[in-house]
Design a protein around this motif. Structure first.
Motif, PDB file in Angstrom:
ATOM      1  N   THR A  31       0.846  -1.196   0.000  1.00  0.00           N
ATOM      2  CA  THR A  31       0.000   0.000   0.000  1.00  0.00           C
ATOM      3  C   THR A  31       0.880   1.245   0.000  1.00  0.00           C
ATOM      4  O   THR A  31       2.022   1.226   0.471  1.00  0.00           O
ATOM      5  N   GLY A  32       0.323   2.305  -0.519  1.00  0.00           N
ATOM      6  CA  GLY A  32       1.034   3.579  -0.547  1.00  0.00           C
ATOM      7  C   GLY A  32       0.026   4.691  -0.599  1.00  0.00           C
ATOM      8  O   GLY A  32      -1.164   4.442  -0.853  1.00  0.00           O
ATOM      9  N   LYS A  33       0.495   5.917  -0.425  1.00  0.00           N
ATOM     10  CA  LYS A  33      -0.464   7.026  -0.426  1.00  0.00           C
ATOM     11  C   LYS A  33      -0.993   7.259  -1.846  1.00  0.00           C
ATOM     12  O   LYS A  33      -2.073   7.782  -2.039  1.00  0.00           O
ATOM     13  N   ASP A  34      -0.197   6.839  -2.853  1.00  0.00           N
ATOM     14  CA  ASP A  34      -0.689   6.855  -4.224  1.00  0.00           C
ATOM     15  C   ASP A  34      -0.072   5.673  -4.962  1.00  0.00           C
ATOM     16  O   ASP A  34       0.742   4.939  -4.397  1.00  0.00           O
ATOM     17  N   VAL A  35      -0.451   5.529  -6.235  1.00  0.00           N
ATOM     18  CA  VAL A  35       0.002   4.353  -6.970  1.00  0.00           C
ATOM     19  C   VAL A  35       1.516   4.346  -7.148  1.00  0.00           C
ATOM     20  O   VAL A  35       2.175   3.304  -7.076  1.00  0.00           O
ATOM     21  N   GLN A  36       2.110   5.545  -7.336  1.00  0.00           N
ATOM     22  CA  GLN A  36       3.564   5.619  -7.510  1.00  0.00           C
ATOM     23  C   GLN A  36       4.288   5.054  -6.290  1.00  0.00           C
ATOM     24  O   GLN A  36       5.243   4.292  -6.402  1.00  0.00           O
ATOM     25  N   GLU A  37       3.797   5.448  -5.105  1.00  0.00           N
ATOM     26  CA  GLU A  37       4.463   4.994  -3.883  1.00  0.00           C
ATOM     27  C   GLU A  37       4.330   3.475  -3.726  1.00  0.00           C
ATOM     28  O   GLU A  37       5.295   2.777  -3.400  1.00  0.00           O
ATOM     29  N   ALA A  38       3.118   2.979  -4.000  1.00  0.00           N
ATOM     30  CA  ALA A  38       2.907   1.535  -3.864  1.00  0.00           C
ATOM     31  C   ALA A  38       3.769   0.778  -4.875  1.00  0.00           C
ATOM     32  O   ALA A  38       4.367  -0.251  -4.555  1.00  0.00           O
ATOM     33  N   MET A  39       3.862   1.313  -6.108  1.00  0.00           N
ATOM     34  CA  MET A  39       4.665   0.649  -7.153  1.00  0.00           C
ATOM     35  C   MET A  39       6.139   0.643  -6.774  1.00  0.00           C
ATOM     36  O   MET A  39       6.872  -0.293  -7.063  1.00  0.00           O
ATOM     37  N   LEU A  40       6.578   1.730  -6.152  1.00  0.00           N
ATOM     38  CA  LEU A  40       7.976   1.821  -5.742  1.00  0.00           C
ATOM     39  C   LEU A  40       8.282   0.707  -4.735  1.00  0.00           C
ATOM     40  O   LEU A  40       9.298   0.029  -4.821  1.00  0.00           O
ATOM     41  N   LYS A  41       7.334   0.493  -3.819  1.00  0.00           N
ATOM     42  CA  LYS A  41       7.518  -0.564  -2.817  1.00  0.00           C
ATOM     43  C   LYS A  41       7.592  -1.927  -3.505  1.00  0.00           C
ATOM     44  O   LYS A  41       8.401  -2.774  -3.139  1.00  0.00           O
TER      45      LYS A  41
END
Ligand code: GTP
Ligand code: MG
Length: 413
Positions: A7-17
């Motif tokens: 999970t992330g605050k947005d899709v970019q953050e989640a994708m980075l993880k």
């Protein structure tokens, strides 16, 4: 295969993880908005949850090799245009694009891996059929010693058989024979007939046309129509990727496909990867407003639900949508897998549209692309793109008329 949630605050953050943990070969299975559990969660902004998977073969992160270099084939193939900027800028841009494309490619390929597995057997059969047919007659390799003894009648028979095997409509075969008889009075071999036919067919197929952009500064609106499952959404994503990544066009997506549960998610996934806004419309009346909301865009791409032309109610709704959208360009998407009769029926149903372009998908799965010639002949509409594979954004090109003709005539050069 290992499957994990991030999970992330947005899709970019989640994708980075996802990337940090599973590496660049990870496959994205789904993305959705979630809220934290408990009462207070409802008061907070939703988070983005990404469900990702990786093959066990890929082992640990340390074994994860950097993505192989992906050539920006589309830049040259689709438009021949080149980006500006210094060499460093160009290199940075290319590596950024490479990683984006790699990510998309791997995602699409894996998600559809199961589907492809099912198709393998059928493909094998089709390849064998195509191979056998090509072995029967190979105009490019016909032995002139043998053909010298052939009568003209035999030559015309051979020629007509090749066209019939390529699923060309009998009426077109007859017209071709008439024309060739006028052009080649005394053929010395069947090759003479094929050379003449090649020119005639290139002429019939004509010059392909891609999107015609408006010149008044307003966004160009393009709508994709066609039967179910032909590849409308995938093709729209391929075209969007090209215009967004290679030509820096500002794009907006509209989807009217709220019919299948997964359809909106499918386009949303592409929209998130390409960083393109998307609006979902539920009735034909909403489309005008959705288009008006994208007045700052260069290009608006509208995806529609695959509708059976045999379902009168669904088709009437589609007609209303087309009428309300007043698109600048309409692409009728047809799969090269369609049979001759089905293709004729579909084309007849879409004749309510005055002006459209023909777009053919799944060239990779069709033994011969005879349907392209049949459709072009029957409608007189321009060819545009052809697609030959599931990979976004690579497997698309502006229709290559010479290659289509060679394939119809089974010419191996
Ligand atoms: N082999 C091959 N598969 C393709 C091609 N284009 C699309 N596909 C596959 O065809 C399937 C259907 O593609 P979609 O883009 O969902 O088709 P659609 O027309 O939007 O489908 P509906 O919205 O349900 O009508 C997917 O598995 C795609 O990957 C192509 O050129 N070649
Ligand atoms: Mg679709």
């Amino acid at each position: 295969m290992r499957i994990r949630r991030y999970t992330g605050k947005d899709v970019q953050e989640a994708m980075l993880k996802v990337k940090m943990d599973l590496g660049s070969e990870a496959v994205i299975l789904s993305t959705r908005k979630v809220r934290k559990k408990g009462f207070l969660g409802f008061l907070k902004k939703p988070l983005t949850e990404v469900l990702a998977a990786i093959d066990d073969d890929y082992g640990s992160k340390s074994n994860d090799k950097p993505a192989a270099s992906v050539k920006m084939r589309n830049t040259a193939v689709l438009s021949g245009q080149k980006a500006n900027g210094s060499v460093q800028d160009e290199n940075d841009r290319v590596s950024a694009l490479e990683s984006k494309i790699k990510q998309m490619e791997s995602m699409i390929n894996r998600i559809y891996a199961d589907v492809s597995k099912g198709k393998t057997q059928q493909e094998q059969k089709e390849n064998e059929k195509a191979h056998n047919a090509a072995e029967t007659v190979r105009p490019g390799t016909v032995n002139t010693q043998q053909t010298a003894s052939q009568t003209s009648a035999d030559m015309y028979k051979t020629f007509a058989r090749v066209l019939a095997e390529s699923e060309i409509e009998p009426v077109i075969i007859d017209r071709m024979l008439e024309k060739i008889k006028q052009l080649v009075k005394n053929p010395s071999s069947v090759n003479d007939l094929f050379s003449a036919a090649r020119k005639i067919l290139v002429n019939i197929l004509g010059e392909p046309q891609t999107i015609s952009f408006r010149e008044d500064g307003k966004p160009t609106v393009v709508i994709f129509l066609g039967p179910t499952g032909v590849g409308k959404t995938t093709t729209l994503a391929k075209i969007a990727a090209d215009y967004s990544l290679n030509h820096e066009k500002k794009i907006g997506f509209i989807t009217a496909d709220t019919y299948r549960i997964a359809a909106v998610e499918q386009l949303k996934t592409y929209a998130e990867i390409l960083n393109i806004p998307i609006s979902v419309i539920y009735t034909p009346q909403e489309i005008k407003e959705a288009i008006a909301n994208y007045s700052d865009k260069d290009l608006i791409l509208i995806d529609t639900a695959g509708r059976s032309h045999k379902n009168a109610e669904q088709f009437a709704e589609l007609k209303m949508l087309v009428a309300s959208a007043q698109a600048d360009d309409v692409f009728l998407v047809l799969s090269c897998n369609l049979g001759r009769t089905a293709c004729k029926e579909i084309i007849n149903h879409y004749n309510f549209i005055n002006n459209y372009k023909l777009l053919f998908t799944k060239l990779d799965e069709a033994p011969v692309p005879g349907i392209i010639l049949n459709a072009r002949y029957a409608t007189g509409k321009r060819l545009s793109y052809t697609t030959a594979g599931q990979s976004v954004p690579d497997d698309i090109e502006v229709a290559n008329v010479e290659n289509i003709v060679k394939s119809i005539l089974r010419i191996n050069e």
